[in-house]
Design an enzyme around this catalytic site. Structure first.
Site, short mmCIF file in Angstrom:
data_model
loop_
_atom_site.label_atom_id
_atom_site.label_comp_id
_atom_site.label_asym_id
_atom_site.label_seq_id
_atom_site.Cartn_x
_atom_site.Cartn_y
_atom_site.Cartn_z
N TYR A 260 -2.64 9.85 0.61
CA TYR A 260 -3.31 11.09 0.97
C TYR A 260 -2.43 12.05 1.77
O TYR A 260 -2.86 13.18 2.05
CB TYR A 260 -4.58 10.77 1.76
CG TYR A 260 -5.66 10.14 0.91
CD1 TYR A 260 -6.81 10.83 0.60
CD2 TYR A 260 -5.51 8.85 0.42
CE1 TYR A 260 -7.80 10.26 -0.18
CE2 TYR A 260 -6.48 8.28 -0.37
CZ TYR A 260 -7.63 8.98 -0.67
OH TYR A 260 -8.59 8.41 -1.46
N ASP B 252 -17.40 3.39 -1.37
CA ASP B 252 -18.41 3.89 -2.30
C ASP B 252 -19.14 2.73 -2.97
O ASP B 252 -20.35 2.81 -3.22
CB ASP B 252 -17.77 4.79 -3.35
CG ASP B 252 -17.53 6.20 -2.82
OD1 ASP B 252 -17.85 6.44 -1.64
OD2 ASP B 252 -17.02 7.05 -3.57
N ASP C 28 -8.95 -6.19 -5.61
CA ASP C 28 -9.78 -6.47 -6.78
C ASP C 28 -10.73 -7.64 -6.50
O ASP C 28 -11.91 -7.60 -6.87
CB ASP C 28 -8.93 -6.74 -8.02
CG ASP C 28 -7.73 -7.63 -7.76
OD1 ASP C 28 -7.48 -7.97 -6.59
OD2 ASP C 28 -7.02 -7.99 -8.73
N ASP D 39 -11.24 4.29 0.38
CA ASP D 39 -12.01 5.32 -0.31
C ASP D 39 -12.83 4.72 -1.44
O ASP D 39 -13.99 5.09 -1.66
CB ASP D 39 -11.03 6.37 -0.86
CG ASP D 39 -11.73 7.66 -1.25
OD1 ASP D 39 -12.97 7.73 -1.17
OD2 ASP D 39 -11.04 8.62 -1.63
N LYS E 245 -2.99 -5.32 -1.41
CA LYS E 245 -2.48 -5.84 -2.68
C LYS E 245 -1.04 -6.29 -2.45
O LYS E 245 -0.08 -5.74 -2.99
CB LYS E 245 -2.56 -4.75 -3.75
CG LYS E 245 -2.40 -5.24 -5.17
CD LYS E 245 -3.56 -6.07 -5.68
CE LYS E 245 -3.38 -6.41 -7.15
NZ LYS E 245 -4.42 -7.34 -7.64
#
Length: 370
Positions: free
Chosen positions: A137, A266, A238, A262, A205
């Site tokens: 970002y 959600d 994941d 982010d 990750k």
């Protein structure tokens, strides 16, 4: 406490509608609990940009900086290209005001719908600590041969030791604060016997992003050693997404990168009943600049002006703002009011399967405060 200065950015779409309800709740709580405050309105958003070409003038940013906190309704306008408002308002304020923590509670209130069969409020009560000033970002990158068949686009993830460590440390401190409630969450009997009170899970990750996330892993292990009462854990992003759906009760505090945070927050919003119940805080823990609180449902232009937007996320954002300014008891009372409305089963806005209006749900929340 001296007069609390609250900058108010209603913003776009349904933002003004839900902000109005959130401010009505704030007014009632403040009057009851003796909180003196001043509202400072700001005309910032898509309509202003279309009329003037200004996204966030420096003069307005200076006025915002003079506030103690900011309450934001929503950013996003169908008449403005994607990224203009998001980068020019949200990201600029987050970065310039050093709001380096994005805090997202994921809590299923009794009565709220959950898409996972067999899971209830006892299973879904976690908080995500998302790094908010680094990673992809920061906007580092660019194009080569843009618009041609040889085009190359580069977006660079930037992670600093200072930025990563302060985020991880905030997560461990948050775990300790949750432990102070006396709620041991999903910890097993064996973990409790080892002296653990809470758990912090790093989500990254490390097997693929072997530079940036190696830094995250090393910093996590070093900070974890300073908190022997908090259980450290690790999960690939994941696997985290799968576990949030199959076994959400496993999580307590999650700490993660800007991009991964982010995404998984959600997913968390869906688990807790939908975006209409998801609140957030963009925090400057050092309080060198104002923190910003907002519902995460966005501007929802498809329902703007219809009076059916769910105001509960905005109300819960007000509760987070009260926590931040040292009024946690007031914040708790707001959350209890939201819980009472949801437990009653009505009124409910369409996103929760009802037919009630924004105003009707807001009125019910105000009544529940009594």
């Amino acid at each position: 406490m001296s007069l609390l200065k609250i900058g108010v950015i209603p913003g776009d779409g349904v933002g003004p509608e839900v902000t109005e309800v959130g401010l009505a709740v704030l007014e009632k709580v403040a009057k009851r609990d003796g909180l003196a405050y001043e509202l400072i309105p700001f005309d910032i958003g898509g309509e202003r940009y279309i009329k003037t070409g200004d996204v966030l003038p420096q003069s307005e940013q200076d006025r915002l900086r003079a506030c103690d906190v900011i309450l934001l309704g929503a950013v996003g306008h169908p008449g403005v290209a994607p990224g203009v408002l998001e980068k020019g308002i949200l990201l600029k304020l987050r970065f310039d005001f050093h709001q380096y923590i994005n805090l997202r509670p994921v809590r299923l209130f009794p009565g709220a719908p959950c898409p996972i069969t067999g899971k209830g409020p006892d299973d879904i009560d976690m908080v995500v600590v998302r790094e908010n000033n680094e990673d992809l970002y920061v906007g580092a990158g660019g194009f080569t041969y843009k618009g041609t068949s040889e085009e190359v686009a580069i977006q660079t993830s930037m992670n600093t030791r200072a930025g990563v460590e302060r985020c991880i440390r905030y997560a461990f401190e948050a775990a300790r604060k949750r432990a102070e409630r006396g709620d041991f969450g999903s910890l097993s009997a064996a973990d409790k016997a080892k002296g653990y009170k809470r758990q912090v899970t790093l989500v990254a990750k490390t097997n693929v992003l072997t530079f940036a996330h190696d830094l995250w892993m090393r910093a996590f292990n070093e900070v974890a050693a300073e908190y022997p009462d908090v259980k450290p854990a690790y999960m690939h992003v994941d696997a985290c997404c799968m576990r949030m759906v199959t076994n959400p009760e496993w999580f307590d505090v999650i700490v993660t990168t800007n991009m991964f945070g982010d995404i998984i927050t959600d997913l968390g919003a869906v688990l807790q009943g939908g975006m209409g119940l998801a609140a957030s805080g963009n925090l400057n823990p050092d309080k060198t600049a104002p923190s910003m609180f907002e519902p995460v449902h966005g501007s929802a232009p498809d329902i703007a002006g219809k009076g059916i937007a769910n105001p509960l996320a905005a109300i819960l954002s007000v509760a987070m703002m009260l926590d931040h300014v040292g009024r946690s008891e007031s914040g708790d009372s707001v959350r209890k009011a939201v819980a009472a409305v949801l437990a009653a089963g009505s009124p409910r806005t369409p996103d929760l399967g009802g037919k009630s209006s924004t105003a009707e749900v807001g009125k019910a929340a105000l009544a529940a405060l009594d």
